[in-house]
Write an enzyme that holds these catalytic residues in place. Structure first.
Site, short mmCIF file in Angstrom:
data_model
loop_
_atom_site.label_atom_id
_atom_site.label_comp_id
_atom_site.label_asym_id
_atom_site.label_seq_id
_atom_site.Cartn_x
_atom_site.Cartn_y
_atom_site.Cartn_z
N GLN A 41 0.80 -1.22 0.00
CA GLN A 41 0.00 0.00 0.00
C GLN A 41 0.84 1.28 0.00
O GLN A 41 0.37 2.33 -0.43
CB GLN A 41 -0.93 0.01 1.22
N ALA A 101 3.07 -8.78 10.01
CA ALA A 101 4.16 -9.34 10.81
C ALA A 101 5.24 -8.28 11.07
O ALA A 101 5.80 -8.20 12.16
CB ALA A 101 4.77 -10.55 10.11
N GLN A 103 4.80 -5.05 11.32
CA GLN A 103 4.31 -4.11 12.32
C GLN A 103 4.58 -4.63 13.73
O GLN A 103 4.98 -3.89 14.63
CB GLN A 103 2.81 -3.88 12.13
N LYS A 150 -10.30 -0.58 -0.50
CA LYS A 150 -10.82 -1.91 -0.85
C LYS A 150 -10.23 -2.37 -2.18
O LYS A 150 -10.93 -2.70 -3.14
CB LYS A 150 -12.35 -1.88 -0.91
N ASP A 208 -12.13 -8.15 6.02
CA ASP A 208 -10.98 -8.20 5.10
C ASP A 208 -10.36 -9.59 5.06
O ASP A 208 -10.09 -10.13 3.98
CB ASP A 208 -9.94 -7.16 5.53
N GLU A 212 -10.40 -11.88 1.60
CA GLU A 212 -9.23 -12.29 0.84
C GLU A 212 -9.02 -13.80 0.86
O GLU A 212 -8.52 -14.38 -0.11
CB GLU A 212 -7.98 -11.56 1.33
N GLU A 244 -12.78 -20.83 -20.95
CA GLU A 244 -14.09 -20.99 -20.34
C GLU A 244 -14.07 -20.76 -18.83
O GLU A 244 -15.09 -20.44 -18.23
CB GLU A 244 -14.65 -22.39 -20.63
N GLU A 248 -13.03 -15.66 -20.07
CA GLU A 248 -14.36 -15.10 -20.28
C GLU A 248 -14.84 -14.34 -19.04
O GLU A 248 -15.51 -13.32 -19.14
CB GLU A 248 -15.36 -16.20 -20.64
#
Length: 347
Positions: A41, A101, A103, A150, A208, A212, A244, A248
Site C-alpha cells: 500500500q 508481521a 508491524q 478496498k 478483510d 481475501e 471458459e 471469459e
C-alpha cells in the site's frame, strides 16, 4: 455525510464532493505524514498524497529493494526518504503500512517515536484488533485511525491516475485530540478514495480477512482450479479450459457485473446461460456457505492471525512463499493463461 440506500439499508458515506481535497489539505496543513513501509500500500498511498499536495515522507529500510523502488519513484534520500525510525520521529502522523508481521516486529522501535497528539494510522485493523498476539498497543495520548482501500496498492495508484478512486472504509479506534475522525477522513480523501464508508477496526479486519481468503482470492483460485481440472479430465484442451474458466470471466462477464450488477450481467447473456446459472448458483451457495461460516469463525477467533504471524515470522518464509507461488505459476492452468494473454490483440 451523505445517506445512501444500500439494498434497503441506509448508510452514511463520505464523498469527495462533500469532503473535498481542499478540505482535506486544510485539515492536514500542519501535519507531516510519514508512510512507513513501501511494499503493497505504501507506494500508491504516498504518491497520491504527494500529488494531492500533502506533506509526505517515506520511512523504509535502507539498502533494500523497496528503498531502491522509492528512489526510482522520486523520493529523495535525506529529504523525503529516511530510515524507518528517523521518519517516524519526524512525523505528526505515522502511516503504519509495514506488513502485519513487520508491524509486530518493529513496534517497540516505533512506539517511542509517537509524541502526544500524534496520529497512528493503519490501513488494516489486524495489529490493533489482535493486539494480544501482535503486541501493538498504542499509547493513550495519540489518535489511532484507519483508512482501508478496498483494493490493492497498485489499483489505488492506477485508479487515482485515471481520475477515479478505490472505495475505502474509515474508522477511529482512539480519539485523543478530538480531531481523529477528521484526520481519518482527510487522509482517506488524500490517498484518492472514491468514497469512504464508516466501520470499526474489528469489522474491517474480520471482513478483510474473510474476503481475501474467500471470494477475492482463496475461493476464486480454488473454484477456478476445480473447473479447469474437470474440463481437462474430460478431454478439453488447455486453451478451451482456460478460456471458459478464466478469460471469459475476467475479460467479459465481470465487466458487465461491474457496470450494472449481477442481474444485468445475467440479462445480457444467453437464455441457456441464464437458466443454468440461476439453478447452479443455489447449489454452489449451499455447498460453500458452511465453508464461509467456518472461515469467519477462524478469523474472529484469532486462529488466522496466529497462522499468519507464525508463518510470516519464520526465517524461511520468503523461500517457502516463493515455492508456493512458483507452483501456481508453473501449473498447466496458469501457463495456459500466459499463452492466452500473449494472444490478446494489442490495444
Amino acid at each position: 455525510m451523505a445517506e445512501i440506500n444500500f439494498g434497503g439499508v441506509i448508510e452514511d458515506v463520505v464523498t469527495r464532493d462533500e469532503f473535498t481535497i481542499e478540505k482535506a489539505k486544510d485539515v492536514l496543513k500542519d501535519e507531516l505524514v510519514a508512510v512507513l513501509g513501501y511494499g503493497v500500500q505504501g507506494p500508491g498511498q504516498s504518491l497520491n498524497m504527494k500529488d494531492n499536495g500533502i506533506n509526505v515522507i517515506i520511512g523504509q529500510r535502507e539498502n533494500s529493494k523497496s528503498w531502491d523502488k522509492a528512489v526510482k519513484d522520486g523520493w529523495i534520500p535525506g529529504k523525503t526518504l529516511f530510515p524507518v525510525e528517523e521518519a517516524a520521529k519526524k512525523a505528526t502522523i505515522i502511516e503504519y503500512l509495514l506488513s502485519d508481521a513487520g508491524q509486530s516486529l518493529m513496534w517497540e522501535k516505533i512506539k517511542p517515536c509517537l509524541n502526544e497528539g500524534d496520529a497512528l494510522y493503519f490501513s488494516h485493523g489486524f495489529s490493533i484488533v489482535f493486539k494480544e498476539q501482535t503486541g501493538v498497543i498504542p499509547p493513550e495520548n495519540v489518535d489511532v485511525i484507519l483508512a482501508a482501500p478496498k483494493g490493492s496498492g497498485t489499483s489505488v495508484r492506477r485508479n487515482f491516475l485515471a481520475g477515479a478512486g478505490i472505495n475505502s472504509s474509515y474508522a477511529v479506534f482512539q480519539d485523543f485530540t478530538g480531531k481523529a475522525k477528521d484526520r481519518a477522513i482527510a487522509l482517506g480523501i488524500a490517498i484518492g478514495s472514491g468514497y469512504l464508508f464508516p466501520t470499526t477496526f474489528e469489522k474491517e479486519v474480520h471482513s478483510d480477512l474473510t474476503g481475501e481468503r474467500g471470494v477475492l482470492m482463496g475461493a476464486l483460485a480454488g473454484i477456478m482450479e476445480a473447473q479447469y481440472d474437470t474440463l481437462r479430465e474430460n478431454g478439453h484442451s488447455p486453451s478451451e479450459a482456460f478460456n471458459e474458466t478464466v478469460e471469459e470471466l475476467t475479460q467479459s462477464l465481470i465487466r458487465l457485473v461491474d457496470e450494472n450488477g449481477m442481474d444485468w450481467m445475467y440479462a445480457n447473456c444467453s437464455t441457456t446461460a441464464q437458466r443454468g446459472a440461476l439453478d447452479w448458483k443455489r447449489k454452489f451457495k449451499a455447498a460453500t456457505l458452511p465453508v464461509f461460516k467456518e472461515l469467519y469463525q477462524s478469523v474472529v477467533s484469532g486462529k488466522e492471525t496466529e497462522i499468519t504471524l507464525k508463518a510470516n515470522s519464520a526465517p524461511d518464509y520468503q523461500e517457502k512463499l516463493t515455492a508456493e507461488l512458483k507452483e501456481i505459476h508453473d501449473s498447466e492452468m496458469w501457463q495456459a493463461g500466459s499463452a492466452v494473454r500473449s494472444l490478446r490483440p494489442a490495444h
